[in-house]
Design a protein around this motif. Sequence first.
Motif, mmCIF file in Angstrom:
data_model
loop_
_atom_site.group_PDB
_atom_site.id
_atom_site.type_symbol
_atom_site.label_atom_id
_atom_site.label_comp_id
_atom_site.label_asym_id
_atom_site.label_seq_id
_atom_site.Cartn_x
_atom_site.Cartn_y
_atom_site.Cartn_z
ATOM 1 N N CYS A 39 61.015 37.471 40.836
ATOM 2 C CA CYS A 39 60.751 37.344 39.330
ATOM 3 C C CYS A 39 59.452 38.272 39.084
ATOM 4 O O CYS A 39 58.749 37.952 39.590
ATOM 5 N N PHE A 41 57.877 38.615 36.447
ATOM 6 C CA PHE A 41 57.117 38.075 35.568
ATOM 7 C C PHE A 41 56.191 36.795 36.203
ATOM 8 O O PHE A 41 55.408 36.342 35.437
ATOM 9 N N CYS A 42 56.592 36.535 37.338
ATOM 10 C CA CYS A 42 55.833 35.366 38.040
ATOM 11 C C CYS A 42 54.694 35.705 38.497
ATOM 12 O O CYS A 42 54.276 36.822 38.906
ATOM 13 N N HIS A 111 57.795 29.855 35.847
ATOM 14 C CA HIS A 111 59.214 30.398 35.725
ATOM 15 C C HIS A 111 60.292 29.566 35.078
ATOM 16 O O HIS A 111 61.263 29.874 34.668
ATOM 17 N N HIS A 162 62.847 34.131 33.085
ATOM 18 C CA HIS A 162 61.520 33.769 32.761
ATOM 19 C C HIS A 162 61.505 33.956 31.544
ATOM 20 O O HIS A 162 61.426 34.910 30.921
#
Length: 339
Positions: A39, A41-42, A111, A162
């Motif tokens: 991911c 955005f993690c 997440h 997310h």
Amino acid sequence: MPRLRKRLLTEEWVLIAPERTGRPRRLGLVDAPAAEGDCPFCLSNPGHTPDPVAEFSSPDFPDSPWAIRALPNKFPALLPPGASLTSPDRSSPFEQPALGYHEVLVESPDHHVTWTELSEDHLTSVLRAWQCRVSDLQVRDEVASIQLFKNQGPRAGASLPHVHSQIAALPLIPARHLDEVRHFRAYREETGRCALCDLIADTESPRQVLAADHAAALTPFASRAPFETWIVPTSHDGSLADASLSTLRDTAALALEILRRWHALLGPVDYNLLLHTVPFAFIDEPYYHWHLEMLPRTGQIAGFELGSGMTINPVASETAAELLRESNHQRKASWISPS
Ligand SMILES: [Zn+2]
Ligand SMILES: [Zn+2]
Ligand SMILES: [Zn+2]
């Protein structure tokens, strides 16, 4: 390059953004699905996104390097002003370069959470982050209006799980937003008052759902979808940039409470949140009042909606408001499908 094209027979503009076909999987203003391991955005996957434009703290994540962050969209539907332009012809009334800013706000380093699992304090920080980005973007020369929105779940247009929202700072005011400005102005000219201030002052209305000191939740008279709910601040400010911290706190608290009540009534439901803030050209006018429109996605946009611009809503807003007032977060309505 991305461009804006105006439709021949209506006032609607379309954002043509061919670069976004280079995205991993899907078209549209959404990002590709990602498991936690990859991911973008993690916190654990740095380097998958452009450098952040801003980072924000929150009391819920005291040890995290960031709790909320704003990133330029990796697949922007708008090109930052100053990008070299080859086409289209700027003189056409039907086409212009899609210049502006397209940002993603990652709303938590975690997440697995959605808004209903976040605290009021954290959501207040999210709204403060929205406010900071609106304050920064609304004053830029090229920006005429800001569309701040959240797509939660695939039926609402999000395929990246997310938790995040998006900002599109546009070089024009879209027809729907401009229509709203014109109606605020007409109501003011007719009555001397503000349409939304009047709406929340009517505490006997069957469409009032919840009230806090600095904001109220209500179902609009002509709700577009079952359980559509608006959060309206009591303070008459045109721009989100001017909202007080108390107002942001109450807006966050009411939005969270509505989401929990939707969940109790409808089961897990996808939704869109639309934040309407005054277009900059009207910022000194007295009539606009920023607000948050919350729309559960219980139905599909189909032929009737596409052909007419109208929606069919099977639940009257008075019924929705009554059920929302009575909801105790536990009970599920059996008369409406959860999906
Ligand atoms: Zn993630
Ligand atoms: Zn007002
Ligand atoms: Zn609105």
